[in-house]
Design a protein around this motif. Structure first.
Motif, PDB file in Angstrom:
ATOM      1  N   PRO A 120       4.620  96.758  19.631  1.00 50.43           N
ATOM      2  CA  PRO A 120       6.081  96.915  19.468  1.00 50.43           C
ATOM      3  C   PRO A 120       6.541  98.373  19.459  1.00 50.43           C
ATOM      4  O   PRO A 120       7.581  98.696  20.030  1.00 50.43           O
ATOM      5  CB  PRO A 120       6.344  96.234  18.120  1.00 50.43           C
ATOM      6  CG  PRO A 120       5.245  95.236  17.991  1.00 50.43           C
ATOM      7  CD  PRO A 120       4.041  95.871  18.619  1.00 50.43           C
ATOM      8  N   GLU A 121       5.744  99.242  18.831  1.00 47.98           N
ATOM      9  CA  GLU A 121       6.118 100.655  18.785  1.00 47.98           C
ATOM     10  C   GLU A 121       6.143 101.271  20.179  1.00 47.98           C
ATOM     11  O   GLU A 121       6.986 102.101  20.493  1.00 47.98           O
ATOM     12  CB  GLU A 121       5.142 101.436  17.891  1.00 47.98           C
ATOM     13  CG  GLU A 121       5.169 101.047  16.421  1.00 47.98           C
ATOM     14  CD  GLU A 121       4.393  99.765  16.131  1.00 47.98           C
ATOM     15  OE1 GLU A 121       3.708  99.257  17.067  1.00 47.98           O
ATOM     16  OE2 GLU A 121       4.489  99.263  15.000  1.00 47.98           O
ATOM     17  N   GLU A 122       5.209 100.822  21.027  1.00 45.04           N
ATOM     18  CA  GLU A 122       5.155 101.335  22.394  1.00 45.04           C
ATOM     19  C   GLU A 122       6.361 100.860  23.201  1.00 45.04           C
ATOM     20  O   GLU A 122       6.920 101.601  24.008  1.00 45.04           O
ATOM     21  CB  GLU A 122       3.865 100.875  23.074  1.00 45.04           C
ATOM     22  CG  GLU A 122       3.643 101.494  24.448  1.00 45.04           C
ATOM     23  CD  GLU A 122       2.342 101.042  25.080  1.00 45.04           C
ATOM     24  OE1 GLU A 122       2.068 101.452  26.223  1.00 45.04           O
ATOM     25  OE2 GLU A 122       1.596 100.272  24.432  1.00 45.04           O
ATOM     26  N   LEU A 143      11.669 102.237  25.578  1.00 47.65           N
ATOM     27  CA  LEU A 143      13.115 102.015  25.646  1.00 47.65           C
ATOM     28  C   LEU A 143      13.882 103.277  25.282  1.00 47.65           C
ATOM     29  O   LEU A 143      14.933 103.571  25.866  1.00 47.65           O
ATOM     30  CB  LEU A 143      13.518 100.862  24.726  1.00 47.65           C
ATOM     31  CG  LEU A 143      13.180  99.453  25.202  1.00 47.65           C
ATOM     32  CD1 LEU A 143      13.545  98.433  24.126  1.00 47.65           C
ATOM     33  CD2 LEU A 143      13.898  99.124  26.512  1.00 47.65           C
ATOM     34  N   SER A 144      13.381 104.035  24.327  1.00 43.88           N
ATOM     35  CA  SER A 144      14.065 105.279  23.957  1.00 43.88           C
ATOM     36  C   SER A 144      14.001 106.294  25.087  1.00 43.88           C
ATOM     37  O   SER A 144      14.964 107.027  25.329  1.00 43.88           O
ATOM     38  CB  SER A 144      13.453 105.871  22.681  1.00 43.88           C
ATOM     39  OG  SER A 144      12.141 106.360  22.915  1.00 43.88           O
ATOM     40  N   LYS A 145      12.895 106.320  25.818  1.00 45.52           N
ATOM     41  CA  LYS A 145      12.776 107.218  26.963  1.00 45.52           C
ATOM     42  C   LYS A 145      13.701 106.783  28.102  1.00 45.52           C
ATOM     43  O   LYS A 145      14.308 107.622  28.774  1.00 45.52           O
ATOM     44  CB  LYS A 145      11.333 107.274  27.447  1.00 45.52           C
ATOM     45  CG  LYS A 145      10.387 107.966  26.467  1.00 45.52           C
ATOM     46  CD  LYS A 145       8.958 107.941  26.978  1.00 45.52           C
ATOM     47  CE  LYS A 145       8.024 108.647  26.005  1.00 45.52           C
ATOM     48  NZ  LYS A 145       6.611 108.610  26.463  1.00 45.52           N
ATOM     49  N   SER A 146      13.793 105.475  28.309  1.00 42.79           N
ATOM     50  CA  SER A 146      14.686 105.000  29.367  1.00 42.79           C
ATOM     51  C   SER A 146      16.143 105.258  28.998  1.00 42.79           C
ATOM     52  O   SER A 146      16.970 105.540  29.868  1.00 42.79           O
ATOM     53  CB  SER A 146      14.455 103.506  29.650  1.00 42.79           C
ATOM     54  OG  SER A 146      14.860 102.706  28.555  1.00 42.79           O
ATOM     55  N   ARG A 147      16.464 105.182  27.707  1.00 47.12           N
ATOM     56  CA  ARG A 147      17.822 105.514  27.269  1.00 47.12           C
ATOM     57  C   ARG A 147      18.123 106.988  27.528  1.00 47.12           C
ATOM     58  O   ARG A 147      19.229 107.342  27.936  1.00 47.12           O
ATOM     59  CB  ARG A 147      17.994 105.200  25.792  1.00 47.12           C
ATOM     60  CG  ARG A 147      19.411 105.493  25.281  1.00 47.12           C
ATOM     61  CD  ARG A 147      19.585 105.118  23.830  1.00 47.12           C
ATOM     62  NE  ARG A 147      18.736 105.903  22.952  1.00 47.12           N
ATOM     63  CZ  ARG A 147      17.685 105.440  22.280  1.00 47.12           C
ATOM     64  NH1 ARG A 147      17.341 104.163  22.389  1.00 47.12           N
ATOM     65  NH2 ARG A 147      16.969 106.221  21.502  1.00 47.12           N
TER      66      ARG A 147
END
Length: 202
Positions: A44-46, A51-55
């Motif tokens: 889940p952390e990965e 998702l944070s990088k894609s944001r």
């Protein structure tokens, strides 16, 4: 020159390529859909880190649209951008010969013109490539993750709107804050979004 230098810096030095190197992107959408839970692909952390990088890539794209697509856009315009046609709205993204164009609409003058004003925005090769790769390669995987975590409604919104997070479209205020934060981050111009619009017009 200002815009060209900023584009080169963001595309080459923000490590945007990292988001396209995910092992998940080697799988087809059909293969990913077979997983009962997206967490079966990774911890889940990965998933959250990806998702944070894609944001962050979305934020950079927004900033590039703002400074590369003609007169700086209003948050209320950008927040309405859609990437596919729906029953009530046409998409705002078009591609021709490898170059991206956005066709927005603004209704501030509708009261006396009787119609919306079309606002075309055109982009250079490097910016276009980043937009295309993000929308074609990254966004579908984002949407699948969102569907697993948030449901069908969030998934539909995630594949409809250009700027969206976890199935929730960005508001005009959030659009403005992202642009302002990037101006501050790169110390390019110490103007807020509205001030930069007047600076550009002048």
């Amino acid at each position: 020159m200002f815009r060209k230098e900023v584009t080169k810096y963001l595309v080459e030095n923000e490590n945007t390529r990292q988001i396209f190197n995910s092992k998940w992107l080697l799988l087809s959408a059909e293969e990913i859909q077979h997983y009962s839970n997206i967490d079966a692909l990774a911890e889940p952390e990965e998933v959250m880190l990806w998702l944070s990088k894609s944001r962050r890539v979305q934020e950079l794209i927004l900033f590039l649209i703002h400074i590369m697509g003609g007169a700086p856009a209003r948050g209320s315009e950008i927040a309405t951008y859609k990437i596919r046609n729906t029953e009530t709205c046409t998409r705002k993204v078009y591609v021709s010969q490898g170059l991206v164009a956005l066709l927005g609409r603004y209704n501030k003058t509708r009261s006396f013109k009787g119609r919306d004003t079309l606002i075309p925005r055109f982009f250079d090769k490097d910016t276009s490539l980043l937009l295309i790769e993000y929308l074609v390669i990254v966004r579908p995987l984002e949407a699948i993750i969102v569907r697993r975590k948030k449901g069908l409604g969030a998934y539909e919104r995630h594949i409809d709107f250009f700027f969206v997070e976890n199935g929730t479209p960005w508001t005009p205020d959030h659009v403005c804050k992202v642009v302002e934060a990037n101006f501050a981050r790169y110390e390019i111009l110490h103007y807020k979004m509205s001030r930069y619009r007047h600076y550009y017009s002048g």
